[in-house]
Design a protein around this motif. Structure first.
Motif, mmCIF file in Angstrom:
data_model
loop_
_atom_site.group_PDB
_atom_site.id
_atom_site.type_symbol
_atom_site.label_atom_id
_atom_site.label_comp_id
_atom_site.label_asym_id
_atom_site.label_seq_id
_atom_site.Cartn_x
_atom_site.Cartn_y
_atom_site.Cartn_z
ATOM 1 N N ILE A 1 0.839 -1.203 0.000
ATOM 2 C CA ILE A 1 0.000 0.000 0.000
ATOM 3 C C ILE A 1 0.872 1.250 0.000
ATOM 4 O O ILE A 1 0.607 2.221 -0.729
ATOM 5 N N SER A 2 1.937 1.224 0.807
ATOM 6 C CA SER A 2 2.850 2.369 0.841
ATOM 7 C C SER A 2 3.493 2.590 -0.521
ATOM 8 O O SER A 2 3.712 3.741 -0.931
ATOM 9 N N TYR A 3 3.802 1.500 -1.213
ATOM 10 C CA TYR A 3 4.402 1.635 -2.551
ATOM 11 C C TYR A 3 3.427 2.294 -3.517
ATOM 12 O O TYR A 3 3.825 3.178 -4.296
ATOM 13 N N ILE A 4 2.169 1.877 -3.485
ATOM 14 C CA ILE A 4 1.165 2.472 -4.376
ATOM 15 C C ILE A 4 1.040 3.967 -4.098
ATOM 16 O O ILE A 4 1.008 4.792 -5.024
ATOM 17 N N ARG A 5 0.981 4.328 -2.832
ATOM 18 C CA ARG A 5 0.880 5.741 -2.466
ATOM 19 C C ARG A 5 2.111 6.522 -2.925
ATOM 20 O O ARG A 5 2.008 7.641 -3.431
ATOM 21 N N GLN A 6 3.272 5.926 -2.715
ATOM 22 C CA GLN A 6 4.501 6.628 -3.069
ATOM 23 C C GLN A 6 4.634 6.804 -4.573
ATOM 24 O O GLN A 6 5.076 7.859 -5.046
ATOM 25 N N LEU A 7 4.262 5.788 -5.345
ATOM 26 C CA LEU A 7 4.313 5.917 -6.801
ATOM 27 C C LEU A 7 3.394 7.044 -7.267
ATOM 28 O O LEU A 7 3.754 7.843 -8.142
ATOM 29 N N LYS A 8 2.202 7.114 -6.654
ATOM 30 C CA LYS A 8 1.276 8.216 -6.970
ATOM 31 C C LYS A 8 1.907 9.554 -6.615
ATOM 32 O O LYS A 8 1.828 10.519 -7.385
ATOM 33 N N ASN A 9 2.534 9.622 -5.445
ATOM 34 C CA ASN A 9 3.183 10.863 -5.023
ATOM 35 C C ASN A 9 4.256 11.295 -6.019
ATOM 36 O O ASN A 9 4.370 12.482 -6.352
ATOM 37 N N GLU A 10 5.054 10.342 -6.468
ATOM 38 C CA GLU A 10 6.128 10.673 -7.395
ATOM 39 C C GLU A 10 5.591 11.140 -8.740
ATOM 40 O O GLU A 10 6.198 12.000 -9.392
ATOM 41 N N MET A 11 4.462 10.609 -9.158
ATOM 42 C CA MET A 11 3.845 11.089 -10.391
ATOM 43 C C MET A 11 3.343 12.523 -10.225
ATOM 44 O O MET A 11 3.224 13.270 -11.199
#
Length: 313
Positions: A135-145
């Motif tokens: 879940i943290s990875y999904i959030r972080q990928l969104k943040n980086e986008m």
């Protein structure tokens, strides 16, 4: 896991109906409509004041020039849509891969025989933490986008990141995938190579998806061609009154010459709006109404992950 960044993220409501699309189109086109109306009335007034057809150019030249501009815009709009659709497919692939990954964590961590004896204690808790990392990875990928590479973490998230030795000074998305990889490698026994290999394939797909997304995010969309198209469209819009002039149906006193105003405004607004839409769709990860709705997609993924995580409690 992330607190303020979720609440403060500039969310955009996706357009799901034709009415919403029309409202957004009017919002984009209205400034062009107002500008071209003022400009057209001004130019037509000069013609009427100083003399009839004092600067009118052959309409045939305008037709040829307009056709060339239309080809430019058509190519640009198609390229922008291809870029937007590729971004949407990437996050669709992310959705499918994440769902499959967490379901397999739930299934494989339900069998103690898959693990080394030293890793069999609290298997369910370990599986929950791995899903939490996902879940943290999904959030972080969104943040980086969204260009938010260093988000704010709450205390539970900090504890989880510390437990898995996540270095937040590095690229956090890569650190999260590395932590997932190491945990799976350390936990599974040699008798469960099939299960471990299956999960590793999902990790590899996460890397592929991230790389594809970063390629679109970090590669400017034909900036030279964009500047050239903008110049050509603007130049054509400026020249439209010279190509059209006024309309003398019924003579000078008929009032039909004012029909030239809506004709020129519609043509000019259409060309300028298409160029603007191409610019917007060419940036699919920007936070506007036309971008890919990655916030909504990631929210759905997180909800699906939490549903599987709840089965382990």
């Amino acid at each position: 896991m992330h607190t303020n960044e979720l609440r403060n993220c500039k969310a955009t409501t996706p357009m799901k109906t034709e009415k919403q699309g029309l409202q957004q189109l009017l919002k984009i086109a209205t400034p062009f409509l107002l500008f071209t109306t003022v400009y057209t009335v001004f130019v037509l007034g000069l013609e009427e004041y100083f003399g009839d057809h004092i600067y009118k150019i052959s309409g045939q030249i305008g037709s040829v020039f307009g056709l060339a501009v239309a080809f430019f815009l058509g190519f640009r709009m198609n390229s922008a849509y291809d870029r937007w659709w590729e971004a949407r497919k990437i996050f669709g692939e992310l959705t499918n891969n994440t769902r499959s990954f967490v379901v397999k964590i739930y299934a494989y961590y339900g069998n103690a025989d898959n693990f080394k004896e030293t890793a069999r204690a609290n298997i369910n808790i370990k599986a929950q933490k791995l899903i939490g990392l996902s879940i943290s990875y999904i959030r972080q990928l969104k943040n980086e986008m969204h260009n938010n590479f260093k988000p704010t973490f709450d205390q539970p998230a900090i504890e989880l990141l510390n437990e898995f030795s996540i270095n937040v000074d590095n690229k956090i998305s890569n650190e999260l995938l590395a932590a997932l990889t190491k945990s799976i490698e350390d936990d599974f026994s040699s008798q469960a190579n099939i299960e471990k290999g299956d999960l590793m394939q999902h990790i590899n797909r996460f890397y592929d998806i991230q790389g594809k997304a970063e390629r679109i995010k970090n590669t400017p969309f034909l900036m030279i061609y964009s500047a050239f198209t903008k110049i050509i469209v603007s130049f054509y819009v400026i020249l439209i009154p010279l190509f059209v002039g006024d309309i003398d149906l019924g003579g000078e006193d008929s009032g039909f010459e004012f029909l030239a105003v809506p004709i020129m405004v519609i043509i000019s607004t259409a060309f300028l709006t298409i160029n603007k839409l191409a610019n917007l769709y060419g940036e699919p990860f920007s936070e506007n109404k036309t971008s890919v709705t990655i916030d909504e997609i990631c929210k759905t993924i997180e909800q699906n992950c939490n549903e599987i995580k709840a089965k382990l409690e």
